[in-house]
Design an enzyme around this catalytic site. Structure first.
Site, PDB file in Angstrom:
ATOM      1  N   ASP A  13      -1.417  -8.352   0.975  1.00 56.14           N
ATOM      2  CA  ASP A  13      -0.146  -8.354   0.254  1.00 56.14           C
ATOM      3  C   ASP A  13       0.309  -9.776  -0.033  1.00 56.14           C
ATOM      4  O   ASP A  13       0.724 -10.101  -1.155  1.00 56.14           O
ATOM      5  CB  ASP A  13       0.942  -7.638   1.069  1.00 56.14           C
ATOM      6  CG  ASP A  13       0.716  -6.140   1.174  1.00 56.14           C
ATOM      7  OD1 ASP A  13      -0.356  -5.738   1.666  1.00 56.14           O
ATOM      8  OD2 ASP A  13       1.603  -5.360   0.773  1.00 56.14           O
ATOM      9  N   GLY A  69       0.825  -1.190   0.000  1.00 58.95           N
ATOM     10  CA  GLY A  69       0.000   0.000   0.000  1.00 58.95           C
ATOM     11  C   GLY A  69       0.859   1.239   0.000  1.00 58.95           C
ATOM     12  O   GLY A  69       1.975   1.239   0.534  1.00 58.95           O
ATOM     13  N   SER A  70       0.358   2.332  -0.593  1.00 56.89           N
ATOM     14  CA  SER A  70       1.063   3.609  -0.518  1.00 56.89           C
ATOM     15  C   SER A  70       0.814   4.249   0.840  1.00 56.89           C
ATOM     16  O   SER A  70       0.007   3.772   1.636  1.00 56.89           O
ATOM     17  CB  SER A  70       0.594   4.522  -1.648  1.00 56.89           C
ATOM     18  OG  SER A  70       0.987   3.978  -2.893  1.00 56.89           O
ATOM     19  N   GLY A  71       1.543   5.327   1.120  1.00 55.90           N
ATOM     20  CA  GLY A  71       1.413   5.997   2.403  1.00 55.90           C
ATOM     21  C   GLY A  71       2.577   5.717   3.335  1.00 55.90           C
ATOM     22  O   GLY A  71       2.597   6.201   4.464  1.00 55.90           O
ATOM     23  N   HIS A  72       3.552   4.906   2.849  1.00 55.76           N
ATOM     24  CA  HIS A  72       4.717   4.570   3.671  1.00 55.76           C
ATOM     25  C   HIS A  72       5.996   5.151   3.068  1.00 55.76           C
ATOM     26  O   HIS A  72       7.092   4.682   3.368  1.00 55.76           O
ATOM     27  CB  HIS A  72       4.853   3.050   3.790  1.00 55.76           C
ATOM     28  CG  HIS A  72       3.614   2.356   4.240  1.00 55.76           C
ATOM     29  ND1 HIS A  72       3.031   2.628   5.448  1.00 55.76           N
ATOM     30  CD2 HIS A  72       2.830   1.426   3.640  1.00 55.76           C
ATOM     31  CE1 HIS A  72       1.942   1.878   5.579  1.00 55.76           C
ATOM     32  NE2 HIS A  72       1.789   1.146   4.492  1.00 55.76           N
ATOM     33  N   LYS A  77       5.730  -7.595   2.685  1.00 55.33           N
ATOM     34  CA  LYS A  77       5.480  -7.367   4.105  1.00 55.33           C
ATOM     35  C   LYS A  77       4.271  -8.228   4.515  1.00 55.33           C
ATOM     36  O   LYS A  77       3.310  -8.375   3.753  1.00 55.33           O
ATOM     37  CB  LYS A  77       5.193  -5.884   4.375  1.00 55.33           C
ATOM     38  CG  LYS A  77       6.362  -4.981   3.982  1.00 55.33           C
ATOM     39  CD  LYS A  77       6.205  -3.549   4.459  1.00 55.33           C
ATOM     40  CE  LYS A  77       4.934  -2.846   3.979  1.00 55.33           C
ATOM     41  NZ  LYS A  77       4.767  -2.824   2.517  1.00 55.33           N
ATOM     42  N   HIS A  91      -0.343   1.107   9.635  1.00 50.68           N
ATOM     43  CA  HIS A  91      -1.603   1.641   9.102  1.00 50.68           C
ATOM     44  C   HIS A  91      -2.472   2.164  10.233  1.00 50.68           C
ATOM     45  O   HIS A  91      -3.675   2.361  10.068  1.00 50.68           O
ATOM     46  CB  HIS A  91      -2.382   0.567   8.350  1.00 50.68           C
ATOM     47  CG  HIS A  91      -1.543  -0.213   7.401  1.00 50.68           C
ATOM     48  ND1 HIS A  91      -0.960  -1.400   7.753  1.00 50.68           N
ATOM     49  CD2 HIS A  91      -1.176   0.042   6.130  1.00 50.68           C
ATOM     50  CE1 HIS A  91      -0.264  -1.854   6.715  1.00 50.68           C
ATOM     51  NE2 HIS A  91      -0.379  -0.994   5.727  1.00 50.68           N
TER      52      HIS A  91
END
Lengths: 331, 331
Positions: free
Chosen positions: A109, A53-56, A104, A218
């Site tokens: 995922d 996921g994006s945001g990391h 991860k 998250h």
């Protein structure tokens, strides 16, 4: 919600546009939302594909480049990339020597990378996978069976990337990845929630006088919510569970203290001073360190600590040249 | 106040302790609060000394190292370093070829660096100074006569540091510094205030639906407070005053989009995409770029844009090797 964005639905695509503008050494497949090196994989080199996921950010797209990843599939914010994205990344970078998926440990995922690996295998590409599950905070969580995967992923991508660059074959690359993964432990703390653009409000409520110890990247709940503590006390809350999990943590290690996105460097360095003192007192020899934003949770205030036990082989590969937006040295 | 700190009065000292623990290639004079390279200045090399209030990390201590600064004096948060600190830094790094002081244009900084230069001169050290005043937002402010000094300082320290490393003499280094300073323009925007640890509450009030355009790096008021806008609109608010001030902005440039400390990379890259499009449309050729936290305001959310017009000489020096905690490439 105060963010430098346009429409929430466009955040990922527009952020990738900025990455492309800033980094001509990368190539972005905007249809598949995959970050690639501009140069194709050298024939015979094992290719490394990660994603999530994006945001990391900078993880994972910011770790694409010489000496690290070959491609990263960028899911929507806090959402796994689809099997199609991972398959596109895998096909784009395979150069005949096979592909390692670096995943991860989050349920979505793991499933989507597995499906992509099967689809790639059906097209004749050999794929192996390493699943990082280094977060000692909780054994299972909302989004995960087993431990969550966090900061060890960054260290793994650097070390394994160096080995692949040197010409290690897929079996050797996989064995090395398993070794780094097994050697890493992480623990995080949140002082604030983060705000997902599409939601427009904080993911969870955290009163002004409390913090979340063992938070996930998250915003998943951690071990306990406790009164806001000093950096000195917080350092112990991060270090002790990691040391306990190692059993014997003595010897050389690579230590990553990552901000979660909303905490500035002046605090991270202060925190690192506290953490390093505790680790040293416990016999951990900090051979290499990184302090800064490497694996983040949007605009969350807080930090995560990762300790990876290292030997001469891992340190040599850590020191090898790397040229990516997020990590760069030696070249 | 939610911060990773212990007692507010100890933030600077304890943060420096963490910097020392993380960076053995640096040496910290904890009495004077000066960040130095571990290795003494090479005989005959012009030494570069900067400094200012803390809270803008990685600037300036994070820019000490090969190819950039020789020393940085760290004042308390948002407080100029004392003349004694700057003098100590100057004496520690002079290697017979003189010292350049790199000063951001704030009244206290300018006075204290001047006094330190006089004291150093009395001890036989030749000191020259460049004062960076690149912020186009306001002509005068609470803390400044003339324009405030912001992001151009980062670009200047890199370029001039490369020239000093190559052996340029003090006259040449000063001339180059003046050239870079004259070529740079900056403009910032705050989505939130910042919180000084000793104050324990936000420096200013900014309603949830407003932002401060032209904010200073200590939270000084800007040009106007306006309703929260999209990244696309904000980009225009940053780019247009810079272009207007340049008159003719066409040609190659080095562009820095810095976060202010509380804004994550996913937003900064999105913002960079917007900025780069506007600059390109105006004939600016973005030859080099940096996106990330380079000159910050504690935990403020927002960003600042810096455009430095460049020629072949400046680009060559920009590309030269640099090894510092905050900027590293080519070595």
């Amino acid at each position: 919600m105060k963010k430098l964005i346009n429409a929430p639905a466009d955040v990922l695509a527009e952020s990738l546009r900025g990455v492309q503008a800033a980094h001509p050494e990368l190539r972005i497949d905007f249809d598949e939302r995959v970050v690639l090196r501009a140069e194709p994989t050298r024939q015979g080199k094992v290719a490394l594909v990660s994603g999530g996921g994006s945001g990391h950010e900078p993880m994972h797209g910011g770790f694409v480049g010489t000496g690290m990843l070959d491609a990263a599939a960028a899911g929507e914010v806090f959402t796994s990339p689809t099997p199609d994205q991972v398959l596109a990344a895998t096909k784009a970078v395979d150069a005949g020597a096979g592909v390692l998926h670096i995943v991860k440990n989050y349920t979505g995922d793991v499933l989507n990378f597995e499906m992509a690996a099967e689809l790639a295998a059906a097209e004749g590409i050999r794929v192996e996978a390493v699943v990082v599950a280094d977060d000692v905070a909780v054994e299972d969580s909302t989004w995960t069976a087993g431990r969550r995967g966090t900061g060890t992923t960054v260290v793994l991508e650097k070390i394994v990337g160096a080995a692949a660059e040197e010409g290690a074959d897929l079996d050797a690359v996989l064995a090395l990845a398993e070794k780094v993964s097994g050697n890493g432990r992480s623990m995080g703390v949140a002082l604030t929630s983060c705000t997902v653009p599409a939601a427009g409000k904080p993911t969870f409520d955290l009163p002004d006088d409390q913090m979340e110890v063992g938070v996930g990247i998250h915003g998943e709940p951690g071990r306990h919510r406790v009164p806001l503590a000093s950096a000195h006390e917080i350092a112990a809350m991060l270090v002790e569970p990691i040391l306990k999990d190692f059993g014997d943590a003595s010897g050389p290690a690579i230590v990553l203290l990552s901000g979660l996105g909303g905490t500035p460097l002046i605090e991270l360095y202060l925190m690192y001073g506290e953490v390093e003192a505790l680790l040293s007192a416990a016999g951990v020899e900090v051979a290499r360190s990184l302090v800064g934003d490497y694996i983040t949770s949007l605009d969350m205030a807080g930090c995560s600590l990762t300790v990876v036990k290292a030997d001469d082989e891992l340190l040599r590969l850590w020191d090898a040249p790397v040229v990516t937006p997020g990590l760069r040295w030696g070249a």
